[in-house]
Design an enzyme around this catalytic site. Structure first.
Site, PDB file in Angstrom:
ATOM      1  CB  CYS A 171       6.413  -3.118  16.298  1.00 27.82           C
ATOM      2  SG  CYS A 171       7.998  -2.764  15.668  1.00 27.82           S
TER       3      CYS A 171
ATOM      4  CB  CYS B 187       7.276  -5.345   8.775  1.00 26.09           C
ATOM      5  SG  CYS B 187       8.781  -4.932   9.629  1.00 26.09           S
TER       6      CYS B 187
ATOM      7  CB  CYS C 184       2.979   7.467   3.569  1.00 33.44           C
ATOM      8  SG  CYS C 184       3.423   6.073   4.688  1.00 33.44           S
TER       9      CYS C 184
ATOM     10  CD  GLU D  38      -2.679  -1.204   2.503  1.00 36.03           C
ATOM     11  OE1 GLU D  38      -3.913  -1.416   2.176  1.00 36.03           O
ATOM     12  OE2 GLU D  38      -2.371  -1.523   3.341  1.00 36.03           O
TER      13      GLU D  38
ATOM     14  CB  CYS E  83       0.840   5.595  11.478  1.00 33.07           C
ATOM     15  SG  CYS E  83       1.497   7.031  11.003  1.00 33.07           S
TER      16      CYS E  83
ATOM     17  CB  CYS F 177       3.029  -2.326  13.773  1.00 36.95           C
ATOM     18  SG  CYS F 177       3.320  -2.009  12.169  1.00 36.95           S
TER      19      CYS F 177
HETATM   20  N1  SAH Z   1       9.479   0.181   9.952  1.00 40.78           N
HETATM   21  C1  SAH Z   1       9.495   1.364   9.810  1.00 40.78           C
HETATM   22  C2  SAH Z   1       8.624   2.246   9.032  1.00 40.78           C
HETATM   23  C3  SAH Z   1       7.210   2.000   9.153  1.00 40.78           C
HETATM   24  S1  SAH Z   1       6.222   2.060  10.325  1.00 40.78           S
HETATM   25  C4  SAH Z   1       9.228   2.015  11.350  1.00 40.78           C
HETATM   26  O1  SAH Z   1       8.940   1.223  12.186  1.00 40.78           O
HETATM   27  O2  SAH Z   1       9.672   2.922  11.766  1.00 40.78           O
HETATM   28  C5  SAH Z   1       5.941   3.883  10.372  1.00 40.78           C
HETATM   29  C6  SAH Z   1       5.516   4.240  11.504  1.00 40.78           C
HETATM   30  O3  SAH Z   1       4.117   4.129  12.108  1.00 40.78           O
HETATM   31  C7  SAH Z   1       6.272   3.905  12.738  1.00 40.78           C
HETATM   32  O4  SAH Z   1       6.498   5.069  13.635  1.00 40.78           O
HETATM   33  C8  SAH Z   1       5.441   3.111  13.594  1.00 40.78           C
HETATM   34  O5  SAH Z   1       5.822   2.731  14.808  1.00 40.78           O
HETATM   35  C9  SAH Z   1       3.946   3.816  13.296  1.00 40.78           C
HETATM   36  N2  SAH Z   1       2.978   2.997  13.864  1.00 40.78           N
HETATM   37  C10 SAH Z   1       2.840   1.428  13.576  1.00 40.78           C
HETATM   38  N3  SAH Z   1       1.585   1.078  14.051  1.00 40.78           N
HETATM   39  C11 SAH Z   1       0.980   2.094  14.487  1.00 40.78           C
HETATM   40  C12 SAH Z   1      -0.280   2.231  14.872  1.00 40.78           C
HETATM   41  N4  SAH Z   1      -0.881   1.230  15.059  1.00 40.78           N
HETATM   42  N5  SAH Z   1      -0.821   3.457  15.398  1.00 40.78           N
HETATM   43  C13 SAH Z   1       0.160   4.594  15.249  1.00 40.78           C
HETATM   44  N6  SAH Z   1       1.479   4.292  14.656  1.00 40.78           N
HETATM   45  C14 SAH Z   1       1.824   3.304  14.345  1.00 40.78           C
HETATM   46 FE1  SF4 Z   2       7.646  -3.347  11.174  1.00 41.58          FE
HETATM   47 FE2  SF4 Z   2       5.564  -2.314  12.069  1.00 41.58          FE
HETATM   48 FE3  SF4 Z   2       7.610  -2.450  13.663  1.00 41.58          FE
HETATM   49 FE4  SF4 Z   2       7.736  -0.565  11.357  1.00 41.58          FE
HETATM   50  S1  SF4 Z   2       6.283  -0.320  13.429  1.00 41.58           S
HETATM   51  S2  SF4 Z   2       9.093  -2.342  12.173  1.00 41.58           S
HETATM   52  S3  SF4 Z   2       6.541  -1.760  10.002  1.00 41.58           S
HETATM   53  S4  SF4 Z   2       6.364  -3.934  12.713  1.00 41.58           S
END
Ligand code: SAH
Ligand code: SF4
Length: 405
Positions: A153, A149, A142, A129, A382, A156
């Site tokens: 996390c 991934c 974006c 996406e 995000c 996420c």
């Molecule tokens: N993998 C990279 C980039 C993609 S995530 C990273 O982790 O930085 C982009 C941003 O979205 C990151 O700061 C991540 O922590 C945030 N993010 C992920 N899941 C989220 C959620 N459910 N609500 C708000 N931000 C989130």
């Molecule tokens: Fe991967 Fe989501 Fe963690 Fe970014 S926030 S490193 S996309 S699992």
């Protein structure tokens, strides 16, 4: 309100044991049939080499490289027939060897707030996406760097997707071209130059960890920054990482873009749970790399992303610890209200809590914008990205079979 809300994370205990990387199915890339080489995403050097290999005389190669480059990235031309300053038989030669291929747009959703989310299909049938976010003074695209991934996390959505493959440089650049096509943002030959940019900024904050796909991300950004094409300056590109320390200095040296880091916690104990890669490179190690970044890249501030999770990382003590930890690093702290997704084990912090947190950070001398969630109605905010459609339509076995074909 200084009191901390009670923890609401029922799943906190199992998450503590979460591995740094998940048990994923890594998919090899299925090469396109027909043998044509896609020119999108090749660096200038690679493009020149490809042209020579296809029969372009060495002495013409530099000029041809420049011409083809401008057609693709400045004018947005998609077939060789449209490259009118090239001789007809040379265009035919190019056509037998090459293609100018973009990811296929499967769906395009437009949110009530104008945010556009594209679901894109890439080679092998996989989906990623990209999200376009229009604002008053700029338009941010974006983009994704991986299908899924490998990291886990716990807040996420992308991290729960079990299929992972790195995007090629062409697929990363292709997302920018798709958005410009959709927005109609290519110059008209002969028309006065229009300086307004619809896609004025690019953020690598979609699906995937960009620093686990370093070379492709770097090459793609080289194409995007090139002054004779898309021409976005390195200060208009932000790469977001969860903290892959060994690649941070390389990002400064080889890409030079702005850096955002998914910080999210102020103790190793909590960060281990939220961003398990912290078990490999902890807060102090990460901060060490971040302190070097501005010097190496000659860029301004680092953006610290901090997702606000109710009762987990949002107390006044967290805010105070945060400003103490980052002291000495030119920084801006971007507070991200948690975006919910089906089955998520967290809740968004209350608005007053987010404001109180922001206030402490601001009074310590840091900009502390609260990110307004955009495109929530289309799951484009995000951390909500995940190619759910791919999983709904195809079983794991079907996808495996397809990639082996
Ligand atoms: N993998 C990279 C980039 C993609 S995530 C990273 O982790 O930085 C982009 C941003 O979205 C990151 O700061 C991540 O922590 C945030 N993010 C992920 N899941 C989220 C959620 N459910 N609500 C708000 N931000 C989130
Ligand atoms: Fe991967 Fe989501 Fe963690 Fe970014 S926030 S490193 S996309 S699992």
């Amino acid at each position: 309100m200084t009191e901390q809300s009670p923890p609401t994370v029922a799943a906190a205990a199992p998450i503590t044991q979460a591995p740094i990387t998940q048990d994923v199915l890594t998919i090899p890339r299925k090469l396109p049939e027909g043998g044509k080489v896609n020119l999108v995403g090749l660096t200038r050097e690679q493009l020149r080499a490809a042209l020579v290999e296809a029969g372009t005389p060495e002495w013409q190669a530099k000029m041809r490289e420049g011409q083809v480059w401008q057609w693709i990235y400045h004018w947005g031309v998609r077939d060789f027939a449209g490259m009118t300053n090239l001789a007809k038989d040379y265009r035919a030669l190019l056509d037998t060897h090459f293609e100018i291929a973009l990811p296929e747009v499967v769906t395009r959703q437009v949110s009530a707030d104008g945010t556009r989310k594209y679901l894109l299909r890439i080679a092998g049938g996989h989906e990623v996406e990209a999200v376009y976010i229009p604002e008053e003074t700029r338009g941010t695209l974006c983009i994704s760097s991986q299908v899924g991934c490998t990291l886990t996390c716990s807040f996420c959505h992308t991290g729960t997707q079990k299929l992972v493959r790195n995007l090629t440089a062409g697929e990363i650049v292709g997302q920018v071209l798709v958005a410009r096509d959709d927005l109609g943002e290519w110059p008209e030959p002969g028309a006065p130059k229009d300086e307004t940019r619809l896609v004025s900024n690019v953020v690598l904050m979609g699906m995937g960890e960009p620093l686990y796909n370093f070379e492709n991300v770097r090459d793609a950004m080289k194409v995007v920054m090139d002054g004779e094409g898309l021409s976005l300056s390195r200060r208009r590109i932000t790469l977001s990482t969860s903290g892959i320390v060994p690649e941070i200095a390389r990002t400064a040296e080889e890409i030079g873009c702005l850096l955002a880091v998914s910080f999210h916690a102020t103790t190793d104990e909590v960060r281990d749970r939220l961003v398990p890669v912290n078990k490999k490179w902890n807060i102090q190690t990460l901060l060490g790399a971040l302190r070097e970044y501005p010097k190496l890249s000659n860029s301004e501030r680092i953006t610290f992303e901090y997702v606000m999770l109710k009762g987990v990382n949002d107390s006044d003590e967290d805010a105070k610890r945060l400003v103490k930890l980052i002291r000495g690093i030119p920084a801006k702290i971007n507070l991200i209200p948690f975006n919910e997704w089906p089955g998520a084990p967290y809740e968004r912090s209350d608005w007053e809590r987010i404001e109180a947190f922001a206030d402490i950070v601001y009074k310590a001398g840091y900009a502390s914008p609260i990110r307004t969630p955009r495109g929530e109605d289309i799951m484009a905010a995000c951390g909500q990205l995940k190619s759910a459609t791919e999983r709904a339509r195809k079983s794991k076995r079907e996808i495996e079979a397809e990639t082996r074909a």
